[in-house]
Design a protein around this motif. Structure first.
Motif, PDB file in Angstrom:
ATOM      1  N   ASN A  64       6.250   6.754   2.728  1.00  0.00           N
ATOM      2  CA  ASN A  64       7.357   7.702   2.740  1.00  0.00           C
ATOM      3  C   ASN A  64       7.592   8.214   4.154  1.00  0.00           C
ATOM      4  O   ASN A  64       6.658   8.560   4.873  1.00  0.00           O
ATOM      5  CB  ASN A  64       7.054   8.889   1.826  1.00  0.00           C
ATOM      6  N   GLU A  90      15.542   1.874  -4.083  1.00  0.00           N
ATOM      7  CA  GLU A  90      15.041   2.591  -5.258  1.00  0.00           C
ATOM      8  C   GLU A  90      15.980   2.447  -6.466  1.00  0.00           C
ATOM      9  O   GLU A  90      16.457   3.437  -7.021  1.00  0.00           O
ATOM     10  CB  GLU A  90      14.842   4.073  -4.933  1.00  0.00           C
ATOM     11  N   HIS A 149       9.100   1.818  -5.448  1.00  0.00           N
ATOM     12  CA  HIS A 149       7.703   2.237  -5.517  1.00  0.00           C
ATOM     13  C   HIS A 149       7.081   1.893  -6.861  1.00  0.00           C
ATOM     14  O   HIS A 149       5.986   2.360  -7.168  1.00  0.00           O
ATOM     15  CB  HIS A 149       7.596   3.742  -5.237  1.00  0.00           C
ATOM     16  N   GLY A 198       9.560  11.488  -1.301  1.00  0.00           N
ATOM     17  CA  GLY A 198       8.129  11.409  -1.565  1.00  0.00           C
ATOM     18  C   GLY A 198       7.370  12.588  -0.987  1.00  0.00           C
ATOM     19  O   GLY A 198       6.408  13.080  -1.587  1.00  0.00           O
ATOM     20  N   ARG A 217       5.015  15.606  -2.912  1.00  0.00           N
ATOM     21  CA  ARG A 217       3.706  16.109  -2.499  1.00  0.00           C
ATOM     22  C   ARG A 217       3.703  17.636  -2.417  1.00  0.00           C
ATOM     23  O   ARG A 217       2.735  18.293  -2.798  1.00  0.00           O
ATOM     24  CB  ARG A 217       3.329  15.513  -1.144  1.00  0.00           C
ATOM     25  N   THR A 261       6.089   9.905 -10.318  1.00  0.00           N
ATOM     26  CA  THR A 261       6.034   8.827  -9.308  1.00  0.00           C
ATOM     27  C   THR A 261       7.404   8.390  -8.806  1.00  0.00           C
ATOM     28  O   THR A 261       7.485   7.435  -8.033  1.00  0.00           O
ATOM     29  CB  THR A 261       5.325   7.585  -9.896  1.00  0.00           C
ATOM     30  N   HIS A 303       9.519   9.201  -6.515  1.00  0.00           N
ATOM     31  CA  HIS A 303       9.748   9.038  -5.078  1.00  0.00           C
ATOM     32  C   HIS A 303       8.486   8.692  -4.296  1.00  0.00           C
ATOM     33  O   HIS A 303       8.548   8.560  -3.074  1.00  0.00           O
ATOM     34  CB  HIS A 303      10.335  10.326  -4.492  1.00  0.00           C
ATOM     35  N   LEU A 304       7.347   8.543  -4.965  1.00  0.00           N
ATOM     36  CA  LEU A 304       6.091   8.371  -4.245  1.00  0.00           C
ATOM     37  C   LEU A 304       5.915   6.945  -3.730  1.00  0.00           C
ATOM     38  O   LEU A 304       6.285   5.983  -4.406  1.00  0.00           O
ATOM     39  CB  LEU A 304       4.907   8.721  -5.149  1.00  0.00           C
ATOM     40  N   ASP A 305       5.304   6.815  -2.537  1.00  0.00           N
ATOM     41  CA  ASP A 305       4.988   5.493  -2.008  1.00  0.00           C
ATOM     42  C   ASP A 305       3.721   4.966  -2.677  1.00  0.00           C
ATOM     43  O   ASP A 305       3.075   5.643  -3.470  1.00  0.00           O
ATOM     44  CB  ASP A 305       4.849   5.531  -0.483  1.00  0.00           C
ATOM     45  N   THR A 336       0.305   6.948  -2.008  1.00  0.00           N
ATOM     46  CA  THR A 336       0.198   8.216  -2.733  1.00  0.00           C
ATOM     47  C   THR A 336       0.076   7.978  -4.233  1.00  0.00           C
ATOM     48  O   THR A 336      -0.713   8.653  -4.914  1.00  0.00           O
ATOM     49  CB  THR A 336       1.414   9.104  -2.439  1.00  0.00           C
ATOM     50  N   SER A 337       0.840   7.023  -4.766  1.00  0.00           N
ATOM     51  CA  SER A 337       0.743   6.716  -6.200  1.00  0.00           C
ATOM     52  C   SER A 337      -0.656   6.235  -6.559  1.00  0.00           C
ATOM     53  O   SER A 337      -1.221   6.624  -7.585  1.00  0.00           O
ATOM     54  CB  SER A 337       1.775   5.641  -6.580  1.00  0.00           C
TER      55      SER A 337
END
Length: 776
Positions: free
Chosen positions: A84, A311, A357, A646, A650, A670, A672-674, A677-678
């Motif tokens: 992200n 996305e 993602h 993302g 957080r 999840t 927007h998470l990369d 991080t996921s």
């Protein structure tokens, strides 16, 4: 096709290597650009500080790419991978707007951006169109073609009229107006080329721009010419030219071809979840999520050379995701039917660049990776799991080689020291000479024993032409720092019992009018118990009522729908519950419109400081944000509006975790998470002793966080250490996780059903439906 606005050139600064010997690439689906530099600046450069060429892209702003290579092969499917905030969306935008010199203006590039619907609300014409009309218009640019036909038809009809409104100059005026409009579009393209190019090609572009400006001036003068000054032969010739052009445009707008496009558009809309009634609705009546699906449908229908999807799964349910991956695979095959507009022959499949993602979706829909790391692009043929596995295997192999070579070097050095010692003691010149030869080998010819192809190293072949003889050392590439999320230990409940219990819960929206049958149940007799350590996943299609069930579960007072129509919801008296809502990112963005103290924009640190109300010290807040990927100045100095999606996720998680909850309820966390991080969150949820209730369309995340699957996590940034053993955090339990139940439920028609086969069973059910929906 997304057009470039005036601000985008100043916001995204691009430069790359160019040659004075310009060779046009016959394939618009292929790119090969070297020395690419992309920088995002805060605003347009001022006249006093404006730089030229490569210096302009590096003078101010955030550098996204530095001396990178952008290489796309025709018809291939690429996944653009990066953390992200590294600039994936910026790169796609630079390609789509053809800001990169070397991208042909004739190339048809279609982009789906994460915020494609941002300007729809201001476009009255778009809002009045139906969904089907909007999809066809975006994909085929039918409005532009129809407008040209309308302009010429009106002029020719006026010329051929037999009554008093006859205008002999109508067709000529329409033709000249059409020429003028087309020249204006061409002028925009050449003006952009002149500003983006430098050196010999820049001079050539500026000459072409100057020549076209003269042509535009002549066309303007011709369009505004008085009727009396037009010669009779010119009038006759241009009237006939207008009639010929109208006939050509009408062939391009052949009804049968447009009917075929319309049929395909309906099929795509059905696959994305639109019913016939929804497809007939006005675009202005749709929510943001359905507008994004409309934009995605237009992208899939478009006849693009390069298709960019940023996305695309964010607003799709699991059925839509499975359908989309099957569609992209089928669409990558050579097209045998004429799906194009304008009478052109069938075109080959587009080159696809995908940002997502969703690991399962990316692995299924693409066959090449473009990795954005340290401002460079690297390429890999294969999917993400195989890439991670190969990286882990290569790193492990290099470690073994280096360890073995270090032992051999230590042994040789020991032998050298012994031979020198004994040689000097006994005046043995042979031993001394042998020791010096071995030392020379260590100094000059020590290093890799094999070349890049794995063959035994040969000096005259692998280092030919070099004045030195020292081989390269064995270098182990630095391993990316593995992100590690540590969920806080939940406090003791003091006495046992269910954390949350739903018994016979029924819920419906609204009340039926008198004399009408009752409205259907959104939730019908739902029973659900959540205990400490449980992992409960809830799957279902959009509209099935998952978010409604979650709001009842957490008692979301903000929705005014927190109470069931029938049944009861009870919670443990000492329960600390944390709820991540679908719109958590939008909620934080809305907070940023309200400034902090003194009108200062809110940052992640100031927002969390306000939330904790003095219960945590600043150092503890910074530590929590740092663990979630918002370290240092990113947390304290960057306004929330400048954080990526993302990064905002957080921040939202930090607002939940500081409370040390016993139960986490996560609704599409999840989105927007990369990947890093996921993966970290997936691992943390699997081993955390509290309870987790998860709603997600991400199959990979659900399998790991709820079902405890770990065998698909290898390589850097995963749960696996590279040797096949899962990391143990000392919590014990089944496979390193808690001892609670692991259950996956499906919500359908208001009923909550336990899936014995888990996520895999649900996916198999969806694939059967997709086979019926997938019609190309």
């Amino acid at each position: 096709m997304t057009s470039m606005d005036s601000d985008s050139v100043s916001a995204i600064q691009v430069s790359c290597k160019q040659t004075r010997f310009q060779i046009e690439n016959p394939s618009y689906r292929e790119l090969d650009i070297e020395g690419l530099n992309i920088t995002v600046s805060a605003g347009p450069p001022t006249g006093a500080t404006k730089a030229k060429g490569k210096a302009a892209s590096r003078s101010t702003g955030l550098e996204i790419l530095s001396d990178a290579t952008l290489r796309l092969k025709p018809g291939q499917r690429y996944a653009l991978i990066g953390r992200n905030g590294t600039g994936k969306s910026t790169i796609l935008r630079a390609i789509a707007e053809k800001l990169i010199p070397g991208i042909p203006e004739e190339a048809r590039i279609f982009i789906l951006q994460q915020t494609n619907d941002a300007n729809d609300g201001a476009d009255t014409k778009t809002n009045r169109r139906t969904v089907l009309e909007e999809v066809i218009e975006r994909a085929t640019e039918r409005d532009e073609l129809e407008q040209e036909i309308k302009t010429l038809s009106k002029g020719i009809d006026a010329t051929e009229a037999d009554d008093d409104i006859n205008d002999a100059y109508g067709a000529l005026r329409a033709l000249r107006k059409l020429r003028y409009d087309r020249l204006q579009k061409r002028l925009f393209v050449l003006d952009k080329n002149a500003r983006l190019r430098s050196g010999a090609r820049g001079m050539q572009a500026r000459k072409a721009l100057t020549a076209l400006e003269k042509t535009v001036a002549e066309a303007t003068e011709s369009w505004q010419q008085d009727d009396a000054d037009i010669a009779a032969e010119v009038l006759q010739a241009e009237t006939q030219e207008a009639a010929d052009l109208l006939a050509e445009l009408q062939i391009q707008a052949e009804p049968a071809r447009l009917a075929h496009v319309e049929s395909r558009a309906k099929s795509i809309l059905t696959g994305l979840g639109f019913t016939e009634n929804m497809a007939a609705k006005a675009v202005g009546d749709l929510s943001g999520g359905w507008r994004m699906r409309t934009a995605l449908a237009a992208a899939l229908l478009s006849d693009a050379d390069i298709l960019l999807l940023d996305e695309p799964t964010n607003f799709l349910d699991m059925l839509g995701i499975v359908w989309l991956q099957k569609f992209l695979l089928a669409n990558s095959e050579e097209r045998s039917d004429d799906t194009t507009s304008g009478g052109r022959p069938p075109r080959p499949p587009p080159t696809l660049i995908l940002v997502s993602h969703d690991r399962d979706f990316v692995s299924a829909a693409t066959d090449h990776l473009i990795l954005l790391q340290e401002k460079a692009l690297t390429y890999y043929t294969g999917d993400l799991p195989s890439y991670e596995a190969s990286q882990a295997e290569s790193r492990q192999h290099l470690h073994k080689l280096k360890d073995a070579q270090d032992k051999q070097r230590a042994h040789i050095q020991e032998t050298i020291a012994r031979n020198m010692r004994e040689g000097k003691k006994n005046n043995d010149d042979t031993r001394i000479r042998q020791a010096k030869m071995r030392q020379k080998k260590l100094d000059d010819r020590w290093g890799l024993e094999t070349n890049a192809k794995g063959h035994r190293f040969k000096l005259n072949r692998d280092m030919a032409g070099f004045h030195h003889t020292r081989r390269a050392e064995i270098e182990i590439p630095p391993e990316a720092r593995v992100m590690n999320i540590v969920l806080p230990e939940p406090p003791d409940l003091r006495f046992p019992g269910a954390l949350i219990s739903l018994e016979g819960v029924c819920f419906r929206y609204g009340i039926a009018k008198r004399g009408q049958p009752p409205l259907p149940w959104t939730l019908d007799t739902v029973d659900l118990n959540v205990h400490m350590g449980d992992r409960i996943g809830i799957v279902g299609l959009n509209g099935a009522g998952k978010s409604t069930l979650i709001r009842l579960l957490v008692g979301d007072e903000s929705s005014n729908r927190a109470q069931p129509t029938k049944g009861s919801v009870t919670t443990h008296p000492r329960l600390r519950l944390a709820y991540y809502a679908q719109d958590a990112v939008d909620a934080i963005r809305a907070l940023d419109t309200n400034k902090g103290d003194g009108g200062v924009p809110l940052t992640a640190l100031s927002l969390l400081t306000r939330d904790v109300e003095g219960k945590l010290a600043e150092g503890e807040i910074r530590a929590l944000l740092g663990e979630l990927g918002l370290p240092g100045r990113l947390a304290s100095d960057t306004p929330l509006r400048r954080l990526s999606g993302g990064q905002l996720v957080r921040c939202a998680l930090a607002r939940l975790l500081w409370q040390r909850p016993q139960c986490l309820v996560l609704d599409e966390v999840t989105t927007h998470l990369d990947y890093e991080t996921s993966t970290a969150l997936r691992r943390a949820l699997r081993t955390w002793p509290g309870a987790v209730v998860l709603v997600s369309h991400d199959r990979w995340f659900m399998r790991g966080a709820i079902e405890g699957e770990v065998n698909d996590e290898t390589g850097s940034g995963s749960d696996d250490d590279g040797n096949g053993s899962d990391i143990d955090d000392g919590m014990g339990g089944d496979g390193g996780g808690p001892n609670g139940r692991k259950l996956v439920y499906r919500l359908r028609a208001g009923k909550l059903t336990l899936l014995e086969g888990g996520v895999q069973q649900f996916e198999e059910q969806l694939e059967k439906r997709v086979k019926k929906l997938l019609v190309l």
